[in-house]
Design a protein around this motif. Structure first.
Motif, mmCIF file in Angstrom:
data_model
loop_
_atom_site.group_PDB
_atom_site.id
_atom_site.type_symbol
_atom_site.label_atom_id
_atom_site.label_comp_id
_atom_site.label_asym_id
_atom_site.label_seq_id
_atom_site.Cartn_x
_atom_site.Cartn_y
_atom_site.Cartn_z
ATOM 1 N N ALA A 33 0.853 -1.209 0.000
ATOM 2 C CA ALA A 33 0.000 0.000 0.000
ATOM 3 C C ALA A 33 0.874 1.239 0.000
ATOM 4 N N GLN B 296 1.702 9.267 -5.959
ATOM 5 C CA GLN B 296 2.149 10.668 -5.720
ATOM 6 C C GLN B 296 3.104 11.127 -6.822
ATOM 7 N N ARG C 90 1.088 4.075 -2.857
ATOM 8 C CA ARG C 90 0.873 5.492 -2.533
ATOM 9 C C ARG C 90 2.007 6.343 -3.083
ATOM 10 N N ASP C 91 3.240 5.874 -2.860
ATOM 11 C CA ASP C 91 4.404 6.621 -3.368
ATOM 12 C C ASP C 91 4.369 6.718 -4.892
#
Length: 609
Positions: A15, A23, A19-20
């Protein structure tokens, strides 16, 4: 449970990785969007710059064609160039536009020079003098001359139709000095030149063209610059006509020409108040001074009684036009003109007042040798009375004149001066009456003249000033002179009709103590005296018919009864003798008929009626 924990840990790590990764993807997307936006902006700027290049080429083409073909389009091109320069100079980042700016500025410089020439040519072409007839057409109907020369057929100055303004609408229509459609174009040219820093050139070009047009218009009208010496040499009739024209010219100049010029100036220099006021003052300044110079020459010239009324006319027109003069030349640049106008008004007022004061003295000291052999009204009397009557046509003007110098109650002042003039006239007439060798004619002369004065006063506004008492007193003076005339002229002949001694007889018809020779002598003396009186006094004149009949009747009432009585008493002594008609030459009826010939002003050689 251990397996579950490991699984959860693995999921958590994934997760975080996801997310990284998301972004990083969002950052790339934002960067790309910003890049697109910058590209769009750059493209828009480029389009704007290219548009300016296109506009510059369009403007250049119009500028090169010059303003003559299409002045409106040319002015749009100048404005276009100005906005191009502003576009690039307003953003220092547009370094690529330096060439366009330089080119636009160079074109602007050439365009302004061409506009300057166009401004000069347009003003020159449309700044022609106006023909007098066109100006006369702008006047109210009552003030338009019936022929080519101003005021022809009108009395000088005063009493023309303009003093009946209340009877009709007085409308002045401003003349068209420059075609209305041209004024907005002249305004735009002036604006472009001013924005380019050519304000001084605009003022010079405008002043030269318009000042010349105004000055030439006035010359065509008949305005001329005259000095005191030139005025002094003119014959009165010529000068009087020039003054009447000048009054007319003043109205035309201020109400039509200067007012119209101010409107043109307002339209051409709209929103440039200072320049507008300066140009208007410079355009009209010389013309104002030329107009006022004539009035100044009149005010400074030698005073004489006949000038009073034209001075009052001139003073009136100055006061009438003062509000408009103040309004038209309201700016600081018009101060000199306003001041010159006010100074002349006061100068005319002072000269008029001094002339009025001179008149009283001139009347008293008048020593004209004009002989009035028949004892009628002297020319001085009719002149002074007409003068005084005419003064009352200027009643309100004279009141204003006295107020100008703060002389108290203006009505009392006018009454005082009028009384003094009458006194001066009577004093002079007394002196002139002493020129007659016959004292009876002296009395007749004074009777005639005082009667003329009284009758004239009673029929004029002077009666309200001098009052009923003055009239009654002078009516008695007339009667006194009539009585004195009767006494002096007829006492000697009446003595012929009385015989001392016979009068005291008890019987009034008695002739006791009276010799025939004495009676013959009395009849002969009577005949001689009466014929002399008849011959002389038939040449004397009593011009007023009522006074003439009254005087004849007064003589008849004394002479005829005495003659009838004398004939009745002493006639029979002669009738019985030789040649009675030699002594009783006239019947009472003959005398009555001959008395009707007295005071008719007959000449020596004229036969009896």
């Amino acid at each position: 449970m251990g397996g579950y924990a490991v699984a959860m840990e693995t999921l958590t790590e994934r997760a975080a990785l996801m997310r990284d990764s998301m972004q990083k993807t969002q950052l790339k997307t934002h960067s790309i969007r910003r890049a697109h936006e910058n590209i769009d902006k750059t493209l828009k700027v480029a389009e704007a710059i290219l548009e300016q290049f296109d506009r510059s080429r369009e403007a250049e083409a119009k500028i090169l064609r010059g303003p003559h073909e299409d002045l409106e389009s040319y002015l749009e091109a100048v404005e276009q160039l100005r906005s191009i320069v502003q576009f690039f100079t307003g953003n220092k980042n547009f370094k690529s536009g330096i060439g366009v700016v330089n080119q636009a500025n160079a074109l602007l410089g050439k365009a302004i020079l061409k506009l300057e020439e166009e401004f000069r040519q347009l003003l020159s072409a449309y700044s022609k003098p106006i023909e007098p007839d066109r100006l006369f057409d702008c006047l109210p109907n009552s003030m338009r001359p019936s022929t080519g020369s101003p005021r022809e057929g009108e009395p000088t100055g005063k009493k023309s139709d303009n003093h009946n303004k209340s009877l009709e609408a007085v409308v002045y229509q401003l003349p068209t000095l420059i075609p209305p459609k041209l004024l907005p174009l002249l305004h735009e040219i002036a604006k472009q030149m001013i924005q380019a820093g050519h304000q001084q050139q605009v003022a010079i070009l405008y002043r030269e063209a318009r000042a010349s047009a105004v000055e030439q218009t006035l010359r065509k009208l008949g305005v001329e610059r005259l000095g005191k010496d030139e005025v002094q040499k003119m014959q009165w009739e010529v000068l009087e006509a020039k003054i009447g024209n000048w009054i007319h010219f003043m109205r035309i100049a201020i109400k039509l020409l200067f007012a119209g010029e101010k409107k043109v100036c307002d339209d051409v220099f709209k929103s440039y108040d200072n320049l507008r006021d300066q140009c208007f003052a410079e355009v009209t300044g010389t013309s104002v001074i030329t107009l006022l110079s004539f009035g100044d020459a009149i005010a400074k010239s030698k005073r004489s009684p006949e000038k009073l009324f034209v001075l009052l006319d001139m003073y009136e027109i100055m006061r009438e036009l003062q509000p408009e003069m103040d309004n038209i030349f309201e700016s600081k640049f018009g101060g000199e003109m306003r001041e010159a106008f006010t100074v002349l008004t006061k100068k005319l007022a002072k000269t008029a007042q001094d002339t009025f004061a001179d008149f009283e003295e001139a009347v008293e000291k008048d020593c004209t040798k004009t002989a009035v052999l028949d004892g009628t009204v002297h020319p001085l009397t009719s002149y002074v009375i007409n003068y005084v009557k005419f003064l009352f046509d200027y009643h309100s003007t004279l009141q204003q004149l006295f107020k100008e110098f703060g002389e108290g109650d203006s009505e009392q002042r006018l009454a005082s001066i009028t009384t003094k003039i009458m006194q001066a006239l009577q004093s002079n007439l007394e002196g002139k009456s002493k020129q007659y060798k016959d004292p009876a004619l002296t009395q007749l002369f004074l009777m005639n003249n005082i009667h003329y004065i009284v009758r004239s006063v009673r029929r004029s506004e002077a009666k309200d000033l001098l009052g009923d008492d003055w009239v009654q007193i002078h009516r008695r003076v007339v009667q006194q002179h009539a009585n004195q005339y009767k006494r002096i002229a007829w006492s000697k002949i009446l003595q012929c009709l009385t015989i001392q001694g016979a009068q005291s007889a008890v019987d009034s018809n008695s002739t006791a103590g009276v010799s025939r020779a004495m009676v013959k002598d009395r009849f002969k003396t009577f005949n001689t005296l009466f014929e002399e009186i008849h011959q002389r006094q038939s040449q004397w004149t009593v011009p007023d018919s009522e006074l003439r009949e009254s005087l004849r009747l007064a003589v008849a009432e004394v002479l005829l009864p005495a003659y009838r009585s004398f004939i009745r008493r002493f006639g029979p002594m002669i009738e019985g003798g030789k040649n009675p008609q030699k002594y009783i030459r006239y019947t009472p009826e003959d005398l009555e008929r001959m008395l009707a010939e007295f005071f008719e002003g007959k000449t020596w050689n004229e036969p009896k009626r």
